[in-house]
Design a protein around this motif. Structure first.
Motif, PDB file in Angstrom:
ATOM      1  N   ILE A  53       0.842  -1.207   0.000  1.00 60.60           N
ATOM      2  CA  ILE A  53       0.000   0.000   0.000  1.00 60.60           C
ATOM      3  C   ILE A  53       0.872   1.251   0.000  1.00 60.60           C
ATOM      4  CG2 ILE A  53      -1.599   1.386   1.388  1.00 60.60           C
ATOM      5  CD1 ILE A  53      -2.902  -1.259   2.259  1.00 60.60           C
ATOM      6  N   LYS A  54       1.906   1.272   0.842  1.00 63.33           N
ATOM      7  CA  LYS A  54       2.807   2.428   0.890  1.00 63.33           C
ATOM      8  C   LYS A  54       3.477   2.636  -0.467  1.00 63.33           C
ATOM      9  CE  LYS A  54       3.927   1.979   5.775  1.00 63.33           C
ATOM     10  NZ  LYS A  54       4.934   1.501   6.716  1.00 63.33           N
ATOM     11  N   GLU A  55       3.921   1.531  -1.065  1.00 62.66           N
ATOM     12  CA  GLU A  55       4.583   1.616  -2.376  1.00 62.66           C
ATOM     13  C   GLU A  55       3.634   2.164  -3.434  1.00 62.66           C
ATOM     14  OE1 GLU A  55       5.947  -1.396  -5.930  1.00 62.66           O
ATOM     15  OE2 GLU A  55       5.790  -2.196  -3.907  1.00 62.66           O
ATOM     16  N   VAL A  56       2.420   1.632  -3.477  1.00 63.37           N
ATOM     17  CA  VAL A  56       1.443   2.055  -4.483  1.00 63.37           C
ATOM     18  C   VAL A  56       1.055   3.516  -4.268  1.00 63.37           C
ATOM     19  CG1 VAL A  56      -0.947   1.711  -5.281  1.00 63.37           C
ATOM     20  CG2 VAL A  56       0.561  -0.244  -4.970  1.00 63.37           C
ATOM     21  N   ASN A  57       0.889   3.919  -3.025  1.00 66.67           N
ATOM     22  CA  ASN A  57       0.505   5.301  -2.740  1.00 66.67           C
ATOM     23  C   ASN A  57       1.604   6.300  -3.076  1.00 66.67           C
ATOM     24  OD1 ASN A  57      -2.049   4.617  -1.935  1.00 66.67           O
ATOM     25  ND2 ASN A  57      -1.561   4.564   0.232  1.00 66.67           N
ATOM     26  N   SER A  58       2.855   5.842  -3.082  1.00 62.64           N
ATOM     27  CA  SER A  58       3.956   6.759  -3.377  1.00 62.64           C
ATOM     28  C   SER A  58       4.444   6.637  -4.814  1.00 62.64           C
ATOM     29  CB  SER A  58       5.117   6.505  -2.421  1.00 62.64           C
ATOM     30  OG  SER A  58       5.672   5.222  -2.660  1.00 62.64           O
ATOM     31  N   THR A  59       3.788   5.806  -5.610  1.00 63.40           N
ATOM     32  CA  THR A  59       4.187   5.590  -6.995  1.00 63.40           C
ATOM     33  C   THR A  59       3.171   6.236  -7.926  1.00 63.40           C
ATOM     34  OG1 THR A  59       5.206   3.484  -6.383  1.00 63.40           O
ATOM     35  CG2 THR A  59       4.753   3.821  -8.711  1.00 63.40           C
TER      36      THR A  59
END
Length: 133
Positions: A53-59
């Motif tokens: 989730i963190k990765e997707v939200n920052s990508t």
């Protein structure tokens, strides 16, 4: 949320253990079969799911090619684009790397901040001189 529960919405008896980057959704292994051809990844724990989730939200993902990340900016269309867009729909457009644009904007903001600080300092000195003068 689905990650807090850890349960597949379509199969409540199954735990989530797959993420589909194409649809930006969590699911169980049974559901992942329907996502054949999509960009999916398996994970082992809910902590791994939270990291996703963190990765997707920052990508920044491409609006046309949902599973691809944007590393470029099309000046003509005024939008972030992926490699595929650069080759196909924006091949004759002015393209910049997003990281380069970020650095340029950061330098401009730093320069503006410095100018504002100088103006503030000058104003403060004038106020002090008026008060003591």
């Amino acid at each position: 949320t689905i990650v807090d529960d850890g349960v597949c919405p379509s199969h409540p008896e199954e735990s989530i253990n797959v993420f589909c980057y194409t649809d930006k959704s969590f699911m169980c292994l049974k559901c992942s079969i329907q996502h054949k051809g999509h960009h999916i990844t398996a994970f082992d724990s809910l902590d791994d799911a939270r990291d996703i989730i963190k990765e997707v939200n920052s990508t920044l993902f491409c609006s046309k090619h949902k599973e691809k990340t944007c590393q470029f900016y099309c000046e003509v269309e005024s939008r972030p684009v992926c490699e595929t867009c650069c080759i196909v729909s924006c091949k004759n457009h002015d393209i910049s790397e997003i990281n380069d644009l970020y650095q340029e904007c950061k330098q401009e903001l730093d320069a503006l901040h410095s100018q504002v600080s100088t103006v503030n300092d000058s104003t403060r000195v004038r106020s002090i001189l008026k008060a003591t003068g």
